[in-house]
Each structure stands twice: as structure tokens, then as C-alpha cells.
Write a protein that holds these residues in place. Structure first.
Motif, PDB file in Angstrom:
ATOM      1  N   THR A 183       9.253  -0.937 -21.922  1.00  0.00           N
ATOM      2  CA  THR A 183       8.175  -1.215 -20.979  1.00  0.00           C
ATOM      3  C   THR A 183       6.833  -1.353 -21.668  1.00  0.00           C
ATOM      4  OG1 THR A 183       7.925   1.145 -20.558  1.00  0.00           O
ATOM      5  CG2 THR A 183       9.314  -0.088 -19.044  1.00  0.00           C
ATOM      6  N   GLY A 184       6.599  -0.618 -22.731  1.00  0.00           N
ATOM      7  CA  GLY A 184       5.314  -0.663 -23.418  1.00  0.00           C
ATOM      8  C   GLY A 184       4.171  -0.288 -22.496  1.00  0.00           C
ATOM      9  N   VAL A 185       2.995  -0.071 -23.075  1.00  0.00           N
ATOM     10  CA  VAL A 185       1.799   0.240 -22.295  1.00  0.00           C
ATOM     11  C   VAL A 185       0.607  -0.485 -22.902  1.00  0.00           C
ATOM     12  CG1 VAL A 185       2.568   2.503 -21.482  1.00  0.00           C
ATOM     13  CG2 VAL A 185       1.290   2.349 -23.611  1.00  0.00           C
ATOM     14  N   THR A 186      -0.381  -0.762 -22.053  1.00  0.00           N
ATOM     15  CA  THR A 186      -1.642  -1.330 -22.502  1.00  0.00           C
ATOM     16  C   THR A 186      -2.745  -0.348 -22.138  1.00  0.00           C
ATOM     17  OG1 THR A 186      -0.814  -3.577 -22.187  1.00  0.00           O
ATOM     18  CG2 THR A 186      -3.207  -3.303 -22.338  1.00  0.00           C
ATOM     19  N   VAL A 187      -3.513   0.061 -23.154  1.00  0.00           N
ATOM     20  CA  VAL A 187      -4.596   1.028 -22.970  1.00  0.00           C
ATOM     21  C   VAL A 187      -5.831   0.517 -23.697  1.00  0.00           C
ATOM     22  CG1 VAL A 187      -5.342   3.403 -23.385  1.00  0.00           C
ATOM     23  CG2 VAL A 187      -2.944   2.944 -22.859  1.00  0.00           C
ATOM     24  N   GLU A 188      -6.930   0.349 -22.966  1.00  0.00           N
ATOM     25  CA  GLU A 188      -8.222  -0.010 -23.567  1.00  0.00           C
ATOM     26  C   GLU A 188      -8.115  -1.173 -24.555  1.00  0.00           C
ATOM     27  OE1 GLU A 188     -11.328   1.272 -22.950  1.00  0.00           O
ATOM     28  OE2 GLU A 188     -10.511   2.542 -21.365  1.00  0.00           O
ATOM     29  N   GLY A 189      -7.357  -2.196 -24.199  1.00  0.00           N
ATOM     30  CA  GLY A 189      -7.263  -3.380 -25.045  1.00  0.00           C
ATOM     31  C   GLY A 189      -6.218  -3.326 -26.144  1.00  0.00           C
ATOM     32  N   TYR A 190      -5.387  -2.286 -26.161  1.00  0.00           N
ATOM     33  CA  TYR A 190      -4.318  -2.165 -27.152  1.00  0.00           C
ATOM     34  C   TYR A 190      -2.968  -2.119 -26.436  1.00  0.00           C
ATOM     35  CZ  TYR A 190      -7.975  -0.921 -30.466  1.00  0.00           C
ATOM     36  OH  TYR A 190      -9.092  -0.934 -31.252  1.00  0.00           O
ATOM     37  N   ARG A 191      -1.987  -2.770 -27.002  1.00  0.00           N
ATOM     38  CA  ARG A 191      -0.614  -2.759 -26.487  1.00  0.00           C
ATOM     39  C   ARG A 191       0.236  -1.934 -27.444  1.00  0.00           C
ATOM     40  NH1 ARG A 191       2.843  -3.988 -22.173  1.00  0.00           N
ATOM     41  NH2 ARG A 191       4.903  -4.191 -23.081  1.00  0.00           N
ATOM     42  N   ILE A 192       0.991  -0.961 -26.895  1.00  0.00           N
ATOM     43  CA  ILE A 192       1.849  -0.104 -27.707  1.00  0.00           C
ATOM     44  C   ILE A 192       3.274  -0.244 -27.202  1.00  0.00           C
ATOM     45  CG2 ILE A 192       2.322   2.264 -28.430  1.00  0.00           C
ATOM     46  CD1 ILE A 192      -0.839   2.548 -27.603  1.00  0.00           C
ATOM     47  N   ASP A 193       4.193  -0.577 -28.098  1.00  0.00           N
ATOM     48  CA  ASP A 193       5.600  -0.770 -27.758  1.00  0.00           C
ATOM     49  C   ASP A 193       6.495   0.095 -28.633  1.00  0.00           C
ATOM     50  OD1 ASP A 193       5.716  -3.078 -25.760  1.00  0.00           O
ATOM     51  OD2 ASP A 193       4.464  -3.941 -27.344  1.00  0.00           O
ATOM     52  N   VAL A 194       7.613   0.511 -28.051  1.00  0.00           N
ATOM     53  CA  VAL A 194       8.627   1.271 -28.788  1.00  0.00           C
ATOM     54  C   VAL A 194       9.574   0.283 -29.459  1.00  0.00           C
ATOM     55  CG1 VAL A 194      10.506   2.928 -28.619  1.00  0.00           C
ATOM     56  CG2 VAL A 194       8.566   3.123 -27.090  1.00  0.00           C
ATOM     57  N   ARG A 195       9.897   0.536 -30.702  1.00  0.00           N
ATOM     58  CA  ARG A 195      10.878  -0.276 -31.420  1.00  0.00           C
ATOM     59  C   ARG A 195      12.208   0.466 -31.585  1.00  0.00           C
ATOM     60  NH1 ARG A 195       8.383  -4.327 -30.125  1.00  0.00           N
ATOM     61  NH2 ARG A 195       7.083  -5.466 -31.573  1.00  0.00           N
ATOM     62  N   LYS A 196      12.114   1.805 -31.809  1.00  0.00           N
ATOM     63  CA  LYS A 196      13.336   2.555 -32.115  1.00  0.00           C
ATOM     64  C   LYS A 196      13.101   4.037 -31.860  1.00  0.00           C
ATOM     65  CE  LYS A 196      16.224   3.565 -36.141  1.00  0.00           C
ATOM     66  NZ  LYS A 196      16.381   3.370 -37.572  1.00  0.00           N
ATOM     67  N   LEU A 197      14.173   4.735 -31.497  1.00  0.00           N
ATOM     68  CA  LEU A 197      14.151   6.190 -31.393  1.00  0.00           C
ATOM     69  C   LEU A 197      15.323   6.721 -32.198  1.00  0.00           C
ATOM     70  CD1 LEU A 197      12.871   8.728 -30.127  1.00  0.00           C
ATOM     71  CD2 LEU A 197      14.499   8.477 -28.241  1.00  0.00           C
ATOM     72  N   ALA A 198      15.046   7.648 -33.092  1.00  0.00           N
ATOM     73  CA  ALA A 198      16.085   8.234 -33.942  1.00  0.00           C
ATOM     74  C   ALA A 198      16.011   9.749 -33.795  1.00  0.00           C
ATOM     75  CB  ALA A 198      15.862   7.819 -35.401  1.00  0.00           C
ATOM     76  N   PRO A 199      17.034  10.466 -34.096  1.00  0.00           N
ATOM     77  CA  PRO A 199      18.364   9.982 -34.493  1.00  0.00           C
ATOM     78  C   PRO A 199      19.145   9.471 -33.288  1.00  0.00           C
ATOM     79  CG  PRO A 199      18.382  12.372 -34.352  1.00  0.00           C
ATOM     80  CD  PRO A 199      16.968  11.935 -34.076  1.00  0.00           C
ATOM     81  N   ALA A 200      20.219   8.774 -33.598  1.00  0.00           N
ATOM     82  CA  ALA A 200      21.114   8.302 -32.545  1.00  0.00           C
ATOM     83  C   ALA A 200      21.813   9.501 -31.904  1.00  0.00           C
ATOM     84  CB  ALA A 200      22.148   7.343 -33.132  1.00  0.00           C
TER      85      ALA A 200
END
Length: 144
Positions: free
Chosen positions: A106-123
Motif C-alpha cells: 500500500t505504501g504511504v505518502t507523507v509531506e511530499g515523500y512516498r515510502i514503500d515496503v520491498r521486503k520483510l525478513a525473515p521468512a
């Protein structure tokens, strides 16, 4: 005798007060727990670690994983599952707690910045759990 006791307590209080006023809530960039990152580049954080980007205009702290229903790697699943990752974002004049979703991202946008998740570890695996401190999240931040 009373004067000596007062003098002794006064001498003890000065260093204690001096040390109490020296604390910095966050380590400076370059110290353990702080990572300087470039916008557009992936970075990986452990819980409570902070990434600083865009000449300190953006700070992202990985707080916790509040839900993890990802399919264990030792199981064949119909659905990949998801995870909820909580970060604290400081940008502009404010600080906000944000929830990011993995699958779908889903990502988020805060104060002109976009932050996205690429990976969560460990499996995840069926034969062991994951301690909260063992999580590592890979994120990317860009200008929105």
C-alpha cells in the motif's frame, strides 16, 4: 557537620544533573541505529533503527510488525499472505505513525515523500516463530 553533609550532597548533585541534561534522544547519523540513505535506494532497518534521507529532511524509524500472515516458506499456499509494518515518519514540521502493508504494497505518502515496503525478513516457517527483534524491513523512499 551539617555544612559538610550539604557540601557533599551538593558535590554529588552537580555531576548527576550535568549527565541528566546531556542525553540525545536519537544517535547522530553515522552512529549505530542510524543509516544515511539516498532517495530511490532500498534500505533495510531492524526494529528501532532509523533511516535519514534528503539531507535530514526525512527520517523513517522501523517501530514494529503488528501482524504477519505471510505464507510460511515450507508450505504451498494459495495466497501469499500479508504483513503490517509500523514506521514513524518525520518530515516537514511533523511526525506521524504509519502502517505499511506488504502484499499488496500500500505504501504511504507523507509531506511530499512516498515510502514503500520491498521486503520483510525473515521468512515465516511452520517449525519456528519470529521474535519481534529479528524482523528486518526493506523500504524505499522517494519524493512523491
Amino acid at each position: 557537620m551539617v555544612a559538610v553533609r550539604r557540601m557533599w550532597w551538593g558535590m554529588l548533585a552537580v555531576p548527576v544533573l550535568a549527565v541528566a541534561g546531556c542525553g540525545d534522544p536519537d544517535p547522530a547519523p553515522g552512529e549505530p541505529g542510524i543509516e544515511n540513505v539516498a532517495l530511490g535506494a532500498e534500505f533495510t532497518l531492524a526494529p528501532r533503527d532509523v533511516a535519514v534521507a534528503d539531507e535530514k529532511r526525512l527520517r523513517v524509524r522501523f517501530d514494529e510488525v503488528t501482524g504477519d500472515s505471510r505464507c510460511p516458506e515450507d508450505v504451498d499456499c494459495v495466497w501469499a499472505g500479508t504483513a503490517t509494518i509500523v514506521v514513524t515518519v518525520t518530515a516537514g514540521a511533523g511526525e506521524s505513525r504509519q502502517e505499511l502493508q506488504l502484499n499488496p504494497n500500500t505504501g504511504v505518502t507523507v509531506e511530499g515523500y512516498r515510502i514503500d515496503v520491498r521486503k520483510l525478513a525473515p521468512a515465516r516457517r511452520t517449525d519456528r516463530g519470529i521474535s519481534a527483534d529479528d524482523y528486518r524491513v526493506t523500504l524505499v523512499a522517494n519524493r512523491a
